[in-house]
Design an enzyme around this catalytic site. Sequence first.
Site, PDB file in Angstrom:
ATOM      1  N   GLY A 134       0.881  -1.110   0.227  1.00 28.15           N
ATOM      2  CA  GLY A 134      -0.077  -0.050   0.066  1.00 28.15           C
ATOM      3  C   GLY A 134       0.968   1.321  -0.035  1.00 28.15           C
ATOM      4  O   GLY A 134       2.068   1.381   0.176  1.00 28.15           O
ATOM      5  N   GLY A 178       5.793   0.810   1.130  1.00 26.72           N
ATOM      6  CA  GLY A 178       4.873   1.510   0.352  1.00 26.72           C
ATOM      7  C   GLY A 178       5.577   2.812  -0.280  1.00 26.72           C
ATOM      8  O   GLY A 178       5.200   3.216  -1.303  1.00 26.72           O
ATOM      9  N   SER A 189       9.744  -7.674 -54.998  1.00 25.31           N
ATOM     10  CA  SER A 189       9.504  -8.509 -56.007  1.00 25.31           C
ATOM     11  C   SER A 189       9.642  -7.785 -57.522  1.00 25.31           C
ATOM     12  O   SER A 189      10.209  -8.311 -58.372  1.00 25.31           O
ATOM     13  CB  SER A 189       8.152  -8.958 -55.774  1.00 25.31           C
ATOM     14  OG  SER A 189       7.778  -9.814 -54.986  1.00 25.31           O
ATOM     15  N   GLY A 234      -1.129   2.806   6.667  1.00 24.99           N
ATOM     16  CA  GLY A 234      -1.555   2.127   7.771  1.00 24.99           C
ATOM     17  C   GLY A 234      -1.126   0.519   7.778  1.00 24.99           C
ATOM     18  O   GLY A 234      -1.681  -0.251   8.518  1.00 24.99           O
ATOM     19  N   SER A 278      11.018 -12.024 -44.948  1.00 28.20           N
ATOM     20  CA  SER A 278      12.055 -12.889 -43.995  1.00 28.20           C
ATOM     21  C   SER A 278      12.211 -11.865 -42.708  1.00 28.20           C
ATOM     22  O   SER A 278      13.150 -11.078 -42.805  1.00 28.20           O
ATOM     23  CB  SER A 278      13.211 -13.183 -44.652  1.00 28.20           C
ATOM     24  OG  SER A 278      13.684 -11.959 -45.505  1.00 28.20           O
ATOM     25  N   GLY A 320       5.518  -4.549 -49.664  1.00 33.77           N
ATOM     26  CA  GLY A 320       5.186  -3.255 -50.336  1.00 33.77           C
ATOM     27  C   GLY A 320       6.519  -2.439 -50.774  1.00 33.77           C
ATOM     28  O   GLY A 320       6.646  -1.389 -51.196  1.00 33.77           O
ATOM     29  N   VAL A 339       2.669   4.819   1.070  1.00 37.88           N
ATOM     30  CA  VAL A 339       3.046   5.171   2.444  1.00 37.88           C
ATOM     31  C   VAL A 339       2.118   5.760   3.223  1.00 37.88           C
ATOM     32  O   VAL A 339       1.228   6.489   2.683  1.00 37.88           O
ATOM     33  CB  VAL A 339       4.523   5.877   1.940  1.00 37.88           C
ATOM     34  CG1 VAL A 339       4.205   7.247   1.457  1.00 37.88           C
ATOM     35  CG2 VAL A 339       5.272   6.209   3.315  1.00 37.88           C
ATOM     36  N   LEU A 366       9.738  -4.897 -45.800  1.00 36.47           N
ATOM     37  CA  LEU A 366       8.324  -5.047 -45.483  1.00 36.47           C
ATOM     38  C   LEU A 366       7.668  -5.325 -46.736  1.00 36.47           C
ATOM     39  O   LEU A 366       8.108  -4.983 -47.874  1.00 36.47           O
ATOM     40  CB  LEU A 366       8.013  -3.569 -44.891  1.00 36.47           C
ATOM     41  CG  LEU A 366       8.444  -3.290 -43.505  1.00 36.47           C
ATOM     42  CD1 LEU A 366       8.069  -1.976 -43.196  1.00 36.47           C
ATOM     43  CD2 LEU A 366       7.795  -4.112 -42.621  1.00 36.47           C
TER      44      LEU A 366
END
EC number: 2.7.1.25
Length: 622
Positions: free
Chosen positions: A17, A96, A465, A22, A532, A461, A19, A459
């Site tokens: 909890g 805490g 290719s 309690g 890849s 696009g 600081v 990536l």
Amino acid sequence: MTQTARETRPLRIVIVGHVDHGKSTLVGRLIHETGSLPEGKYEAIKAMSERRGMPFEWAFLLDAIQAERDQGITIDTTQIWFKTQKRPYVIIDAPGHKEFLKNMVTGAASSEAALLLIDAQEGVQEQSRRHGYLLSLLGVKQVAVLVNKMDLVGYSADRFGEVAEDYRAYLKGLGVVPSCIIPISAREGDNMVEHAARMPWYQGPTVIQALDGFEHRELPTERPLRMPVQDVYKFDQRRIIAGRIESGRLKVGDAVIFSPSNKTARIKSIEAWHVPEVPETAEAGQSIGVTLTEQIFVERGEVMSHLEQAPIESNVFKARLFWLGHHPLRIGNGYTLKLGTLEAPVTVEAIEHVIDTTDLSTRPADRIERNGAGEVVLRTKRLLALDEHDANPVTGRFVLVEDYLPVGGGIISMEGYPDQRRLVTVKSTNITAVGHAVTRDARAARNGHKGGVLWFTGLSGAGKSTLALALERELFAKGYQVYVLDGDNIRSGLNANLGFSPEDRAENIRRVGEVAALFADAGFLVISSFISPYRADRERAREAAKDAFHEIYVKASLEACESRDPKGLYRRARTGEIPEFTGITSPYEPPESPELVVPTDELPVEDCLALLLKYVEGKFQT
């Protein structure tokens, strides 16, 4: 485990909890109310309070260190034993103050349940949310929330409801459902053991009832076998492999594999210390030794498992972590990874985002500051044997160390990354290499050029290719023996049995790499055009072709590729039609030191082609 054993084994509870909310008072009162306070201790605390001219303070029970009294904050974790009518408990009172989160983590990591304390007057604080996040990260699912100091808000049901709903909603975002939320006054003892007359509107469990409602965490005996190797000892000509079984069961005669070396053997004997009989079986939680039916070299850090349920092998993984280092975690920083008994150098490859523990929102960042959380990608130079945290929480956690001090910890995810085990496992035996009657030099002399692999990566696009086909056409016209390998001529035949999971994609590239190496050995110039995405896969392709391998990074930003999107793949990926799409929901790891970079988002196709032709003529002509 029998019911009797469960009742006699202490349940480990962490108390966390903010600081001054309690915690120490809670523990002091809890021990007193259960009759667990040592004889004369109450009087000693009362006398000490009177000497100091202070009201009686239950917190003094835990203030065993003078420095803590001077600073007024609890610094270290303190283990306190007490007992209810049902069973004994070990309470770990965790600090805490945010500067001492490291100790809170230490306490919570070994706990089976948690009491999370919130001040009714102050409400949910930043530290309250951070502690909830840490408990979730450490896998502590049994949580009771105690809204303390109800006496300071006049025992208001409305105020309790506000605090309870605020924190319940936050925990829900973490996937944590508290077993109960209890209004208490630790100082006055309200709702600790008996229901408080001053809060008749509350009908839920008391603190003691909540504790007794927690269940012991069952040992993971039903999960796959995992035994990290602690050490190897030699006794009476025997080599005993020692370690603690973290999950699963083991018996004499079992076939086992040690990862990541992938050496196999059978269990000849199970060795245990201080037992009346030599055991035939062992299970999670036991520290044992084993001897094997054959002598194999095994070292500390390897993980023993059954053959059919071996851990993942990878040199890269995602991690959700909490950072405790004094210096920020940054991309490129190196640390020591502690995973089970293994220690290995690790590098931060990427920071995917930081997590705001106050509202669980995420944002991009280039660092994670002290006491911050985030999702990162970690990479090692060697293969690791690991488990995803969801599959095996015990072996799916790790710690990062810097200058011999723990600076962070987290949980492992393989989302988007393949298990590399089958990619490095050699199953063929009794294979003898056969040479060729035609040498590589003779082929180069006949062809007028050397064989090689032009490995296009980038990536979707980016233009791989387009450039591969254009380069093939130009080189063929110049008299080169050249051929393009791409998805169309590979996935329709050789790899028709593979899908698009991370493992299948990695296997697809492994096969392509081996085929490309054979083409190059035959004297061809082979152009491989595949995304890849994983660096490890491309490195395996390089190992297959050796010095004939040339990595060509067809470079274009994600924005440029997405704007092109000739087949509408990015659009479909964004709408969720295509799962695990590289760059969107699956990672792409750019080359670190490619032989050539072709920036297709900066140069027109003609200039990119010219770059490639110049490179080929400079590297492959004889």
